[in-house]
Scaffold this active site. Structure first.
Site, PDB file in Angstrom:
ATOM      1  N   HIS A  14       0.866  -1.193   0.000  1.00 30.75           N
ATOM      2  CA  HIS A  14       0.000   0.000   0.000  1.00 30.75           C
ATOM      3  C   HIS A  14       0.894   1.232   0.000  1.00 30.75           C
ATOM      4  O   HIS A  14       1.318   1.719   1.043  1.00 30.75           O
ATOM      5  CB  HIS A  14      -0.914  -0.043   1.242  1.00 30.75           C
ATOM      6  CG  HIS A  14      -1.917   1.071   1.302  1.00 30.75           C
ATOM      7  ND1 HIS A  14      -3.079   0.981   2.044  1.00 30.75           N
ATOM      8  CD2 HIS A  14      -1.940   2.299   0.729  1.00 30.75           C
ATOM      9  CE1 HIS A  14      -3.768   2.101   1.928  1.00 30.75           C
ATOM     10  NE2 HIS A  14      -3.085   2.924   1.137  1.00 30.75           N
ATOM     11  N   HIS A  16       1.182   4.841  -2.389  1.00 29.05           N
ATOM     12  CA  HIS A  16       0.810   5.713  -3.511  1.00 29.05           C
ATOM     13  C   HIS A  16       2.099   6.374  -3.990  1.00 29.05           C
ATOM     14  O   HIS A  16       2.740   7.097  -3.215  1.00 29.05           O
ATOM     15  CB  HIS A  16      -0.184   6.780  -3.057  1.00 29.05           C
ATOM     16  CG  HIS A  16      -1.425   6.211  -2.435  1.00 29.05           C
ATOM     17  ND1 HIS A  16      -2.604   6.066  -3.130  1.00 29.05           N
ATOM     18  CD2 HIS A  16      -1.668   5.733  -1.188  1.00 29.05           C
ATOM     19  CE1 HIS A  16      -3.525   5.532  -2.335  1.00 29.05           C
ATOM     20  NE2 HIS A  16      -2.983   5.316  -1.148  1.00 29.05           N
ATOM     21  N   HIS A 194      -9.602   1.028  -1.185  1.00 27.35           N
ATOM     22  CA  HIS A 194      -9.568   1.654   0.131  1.00 27.35           C
ATOM     23  C   HIS A 194     -10.974   1.570   0.736  1.00 27.35           C
ATOM     24  O   HIS A 194     -11.961   1.891   0.060  1.00 27.35           O
ATOM     25  CB  HIS A 194      -9.198   3.136   0.029  1.00 27.35           C
ATOM     26  CG  HIS A 194      -7.735   3.403  -0.201  1.00 27.35           C
ATOM     27  ND1 HIS A 194      -7.032   2.851  -1.221  1.00 27.35           N
ATOM     28  CD2 HIS A 194      -6.866   4.194   0.484  1.00 27.35           C
ATOM     29  CE1 HIS A 194      -5.775   3.284  -1.164  1.00 27.35           C
ATOM     30  NE2 HIS A 194      -5.648   4.099  -0.138  1.00 27.35           N
ATOM     31  N   GLU A 197     -11.146   3.489   6.200  1.00 25.49           N
ATOM     32  CA  GLU A 197     -10.099   4.392   6.725  1.00 25.49           C
ATOM     33  C   GLU A 197     -10.834   5.501   7.475  1.00 25.49           C
ATOM     34  O   GLU A 197     -10.824   5.552   8.695  1.00 25.49           O
ATOM     35  CB  GLU A 197      -9.250   4.946   5.576  1.00 25.49           C
ATOM     36  CG  GLU A 197      -8.192   5.951   6.008  1.00 25.49           C
ATOM     37  CD  GLU A 197      -7.488   6.641   4.825  1.00 25.49           C
ATOM     38  OE1 GLU A 197      -8.060   6.674   3.712  1.00 25.49           O
ATOM     39  OE2 GLU A 197      -6.372   7.173   5.045  1.00 25.49           O
ATOM     40  N   ASP A 275       1.845   3.974   2.871  1.00 29.42           N
ATOM     41  CA  ASP A 275       0.806   4.815   2.263  1.00 29.42           C
ATOM     42  C   ASP A 275       1.408   5.977   1.465  1.00 29.42           C
ATOM     43  O   ASP A 275       1.479   5.887   0.236  1.00 29.42           O
ATOM     44  CB  ASP A 275      -0.164   5.331   3.343  1.00 29.42           C
ATOM     45  CG  ASP A 275      -1.561   5.618   2.817  1.00 29.42           C
ATOM     46  OD1 ASP A 275      -1.843   5.297   1.653  1.00 29.42           O
ATOM     47  OD2 ASP A 275      -2.386   6.149   3.597  1.00 29.42           O
ATOM     48  N   ASP A 276       1.797   7.037   2.154  1.00 30.90           N
ATOM     49  CA  ASP A 276       2.366   8.238   1.511  1.00 30.90           C
ATOM     50  C   ASP A 276       3.560   8.712   2.332  1.00 30.90           C
ATOM     51  O   ASP A 276       3.470   9.688   3.082  1.00 30.90           O
ATOM     52  CB  ASP A 276       1.303   9.343   1.445  1.00 30.90           C
ATOM     53  CG  ASP A 276       0.056   8.890   0.706  1.00 30.90           C
ATOM     54  OD1 ASP A 276       0.090   8.842  -0.530  1.00 30.90           O
ATOM     55  OD2 ASP A 276      -0.937   8.537   1.376  1.00 30.90           O
TER      56      ASP A 276
HETATM   57  N1  HPA Z   1      -6.639   7.354   1.480  1.00 31.31           N
HETATM   58  C1  HPA Z   1      -7.274   7.630   0.355  1.00 31.31           C
HETATM   59  N2  HPA Z   1      -6.659   8.091  -0.705  1.00 31.31           N
HETATM   60  C2  HPA Z   1      -5.358   8.272  -0.661  1.00 31.31           C
HETATM   61  C3  HPA Z   1      -4.640   8.016   0.480  1.00 31.31           C
HETATM   62  C4  HPA Z   1      -5.321   7.517   1.608  1.00 31.31           C
HETATM   63  O1  HPA Z   1      -4.760   7.241   2.681  1.00 31.31           O
HETATM   64  N3  HPA Z   1      -3.355   8.321   0.201  1.00 31.31           N
HETATM   65  C5  HPA Z   1      -3.308   8.731  -1.076  1.00 31.31           C
HETATM   66  N4  HPA Z   1      -4.521   8.716  -1.609  1.00 31.31           N
HETATM   67 ZN    ZN Z   2      -3.775   4.748   0.651  1.00 32.07          ZN
END
Ligand code: HPA
Ligand code: ZN
Length: 335
Positions: A14, A16, A194, A197, A275-276
């Site tokens: 996971h 991006h 997703h 969250e 994630d990021d």
């Molecule tokens: N959630 C949804 N979209 C996203 C995320 C996330 O954590 N990170 C990058 N795009």
């Molecule tokens: Zn994500």
């Protein structure tokens, strides 16, 4: 333990790619293309990364991605992340690519993939990196736009192992994307999305039932629904959990409140991911380190999380066995 985990072969499922664009590279590419940003220095960029929820992050995330314009930019972005894989022993990675993000800048998918291909080829031949790409859609856009991108990607079908669904979750439920997922399934893509969250547990149920996904990205709000937890455990549905992301986007106030280890103990196939990483203060290893420091993760739990990453990968069983052998070999040398 962090040293032990650093050397251990791991998977990241996971990530991006736009979320791995670090401040120095962001400023370099903004200057290259004359894109005006509200920050001039690395310190100013990092000071701006103070989020109150998913949307406040997404606003800066899409702004950051707007500096990516030509094949060289996409090469550098991919190269920078694959270098992290090499340094952190992330031997297999599944990277979310979101071509709809580049449409406002007029960047074609062929240009994006030209840059990515070059960096991936170098990493494969350079150190045997295993890489898969996930074609990830933006759920704040209409399903018709997503279907158009799915078609645009048809000539590049073999570049992607799966499709995913990202961006603003609340008010953009899985039910809106049933045609997209049916079309992707017909084309042979693996399916992930997703869910859970910021959105409710019902979105996790709907992603499973209405979209037929085999994996859930995040999924942490499943803790609010005992019946769903039992189902996820019984079916070993993987959750790609991102601990630092969840704290930085205020899903939890403190890491000590995170429930990932409870989910692990309840038999769910939870995995650790970043994630990021450029926005949330750490790559994969720092996410593991946070679980050790704030949740007192044991070595046994760390190992289960790593094994789950291999189990949850979109790879054929021979490739998973090879990854497991790599892990056994490491453990024989570093018990
Ligand atoms: N959630 C949804 N979209 C996203 C995320 C996330 O954590 N990170 C990058 N795009
Ligand atoms: Zn994500």
């Amino acid at each position: 333990m962090t040293q032990w985990l650093a050397g251990m072969p791991k998977a990241e499922l996971h990530l991006h790619l736009d979320g791995s664009l670090r401040a120095p590279r962001l400023l370099q590419l903004a200057a290259k293309h004359g894109v005006s940003l509200p920050y001039k220095t690395v310190e100013e960029v990092e000071a701006a990364y103070n989020f109150s929820d998913l949307q406040s992050f997404l606003d800066l995330y899409y702004l950051g991605a707007s500096v990516l314009r030509d094949a060289e930019d996409f090469y550098l972005l991919m190269k920078d992340y694959l270098e992290v894989c090499r340094l952190q022993n992330i031997v297999h990675c599944e990277i979310m690519v979101e071509p709809q993000t580049y449409i406002p800048q007029g960047v074609e998918l062929s240009v994006v993939l030209e840059g990515f291909d070059k960096a991936i080829d170098e990493a494969k031949t350079g150190w045997g990196q295993s890489v898969k790409l996930i074609l990830s859609f933006l759920r704040h856009l209409p399903e018709a736009d997503c279907l158009a991108m799915l078609q645009t990607a048809d000539p590049y079908r073999d570049h992607f192992c799966a499709i995913g669904l990202a961006s603003a979750e609340k008010d953009f439920p899985p039910a809106n994307f049933q045609t997209l997922y049916r079309e992707a399934k017909d084309r042979g893509y693996e399916l992930t999305a997703h869910a859970g969250e910021e959105g409710p547990p019902a979105y996790i149920r709907d992603a499973l039932q209405l979209l037929s996904v085999s994996r859930i990205d995040h999924g942490v709000r499943a803790v609010e629904d005992d019946e769903l937890l039992h189902q996820l455990a019984a079916d070993r549905v993987p959750l790609t959990v991102c601990p630092l992301s969840n704290v930085r986007l205020c899903v939890y106030d403190y890491m000590s409140e995170h429930r990932i280890l409870d989910l692990l103990e309840q038999g769910l196939c939870v995995t650790v991911n970043s994630d990021d990483p450029a926005y949330f203060g750490g790559d994969l290893l720092e996410n593991f380190a946070a679980l050790e420091s704030d949740l007192a993760m044991s070595k046994e739990q760390a190992l289960l999380l790593v094994r789950n990453g291999f189990e949850a990968a979109f790879l054929p069983s021979e490739a998973k066995i090879a990854l497991d052998e790599q892990l056994q070999d490491y453990l024989a040398r570093h018990p």
